[in-house]
Motif scaffolding. Sequence first.
Motif: not given
Length: 554
Positions: A315, A327, A472
Amino acid sequence: SGKMKVRELIIGLIVVVAINVAAHFVVLRWDMTEDKRYSLSDGTKAMLNSLDEPLIIHNLLSGDLNSGFKRLQKAVEEIETECKMHGIVRGSYTGFIHNQNKDSQTNLIEELGLKPIIIHEREKDGKTAQTEVYPYVVLEYKGRKAVLSLLSNNRSLSGEENLNNSIAGLEYNFAEGLHQLLQEQVNKVAFLEGHGELDERYVWDIEGQLSRYFSVERGALSDNPDILKPYKVVVIVDPQTAFSDADKFILDQYIMGGGRVLWLINGVQFSTDVLTTEGYTPAIALDIRLSDMLFRYGVRIDPAIVQDVQCLPIPVNVSTDPTSTNYQPVPWYYAPLLLTSYASPITRNCMQVSATFASPVEAVGGEDGIRKDILLATSTASRLIGVPAQVDLTDINPDLTTFKYSYIPVAMSLEGQFESFYKHRMVPDELSLTEPKKDLSVRTKQVVMGSGSIIRNEWQQGQPLPAGYDRYSGMQFGNRDVIVNAVLWLADDEGLMELRKKEVTLRLLNDQVARAHWTGIQIATIGSPIAILFLIGLCVGLARKKKYSRQIKN
């Protein structure tokens, strides 16, 4: 002549009865398949023959299964049949296959904490149905249990291919589980400390996985040259400070005596803390004084960083407004997704492996008698960043035309007889040897990986995440499987890991060709047997007609 016919009839009946009785006690099987899918290896047979008490096989894969899982279920039953031919084996069908002993199955599942997988299938009426499946087999021997997970789950493969790989790996699963149950003494694995190696909290997941097979310990080297002798495998994870001559000598002689080492070493030094806070960090060559010793063994970790177009995202704040953040995931080329080798039992059928700031691993030494197999490599679009260099978080749009290298090796296995690094060197003064220095090893193994991040696990809310899990993207990569397989391969003296290379060919129809020639295929498959039977009947009729016409003439 009547008595002769009666006697012949009685003898014939006796022979038929004798053959049936013999067939009940003697089972003869001849595996005529090309891939020997119905045959067990000699090592598996030897373990089964050594059983002095019954081995109980609890097959939990049962119930209303689709065609793919029925193939897997049938393969499990065939493995069980083969096992019964070579040892004291009993099958315990605790599942729903016979609609009985459900309480026994539930107790076993709860005792071992087994989790089902959910299969989503579309029924004929268009509705979606969910089915719980337990793809496990539990081996029980002398009160001990070993859980075998049957299902291969490689996201890059189709469901049929994963099921096929699961069938191909059945014997290895059975053999590995049986090996665990038969082991009277548990081998030890040591994680080395004392050189800035990765902290225990960041290898927590791998240590937990290895504890299923080994006794895992941690510790630093001392002035005792035999300190590593009790350990089957030594794991060295991301050291940051230099090894002394005494440390190198102890490791060298451990290898000469048949010891096995898993090296996870970075070729480049950098600071993730500085990168996180400042947005950039310098990268320089990491000199821990092991390069010369590894070079003698036939491998070199280059002081460079690999970048790959096939990588993980990170990000990044792309907002131009300093008062707000936005982000967005962008490719982080320093975090390559490494390809796994299909040829090695360590990485066969494993998913891609995630790494960060990995260094290339290069084979050296030429014809030195050491077998060197590549385990992990970059994709077809990668490049090398030499050091010294600066790693910058803002460098997210490089020139992709410079990614012109393919399959840069990042991990390699070594097997053979290694020459001692101290063959023409003096023994360090601080060490007192209890036996003569060895200049050539017995046949042994090593695995060298150019990144410590491959084994690393992160933490979230006070809990360790699995090695290879990316927070993520929420994706799990093959790091855990590759590291565990590497240690099992290093510790393997019976050749069990070679069973992972067993292949069952998946023979699928070509859908396009099948649809294009659908009518012809139907005629051939349905009409051919009828035509053959008609021809046989015609030939028999003509032969009988010819035979009886001759008799009439005579």
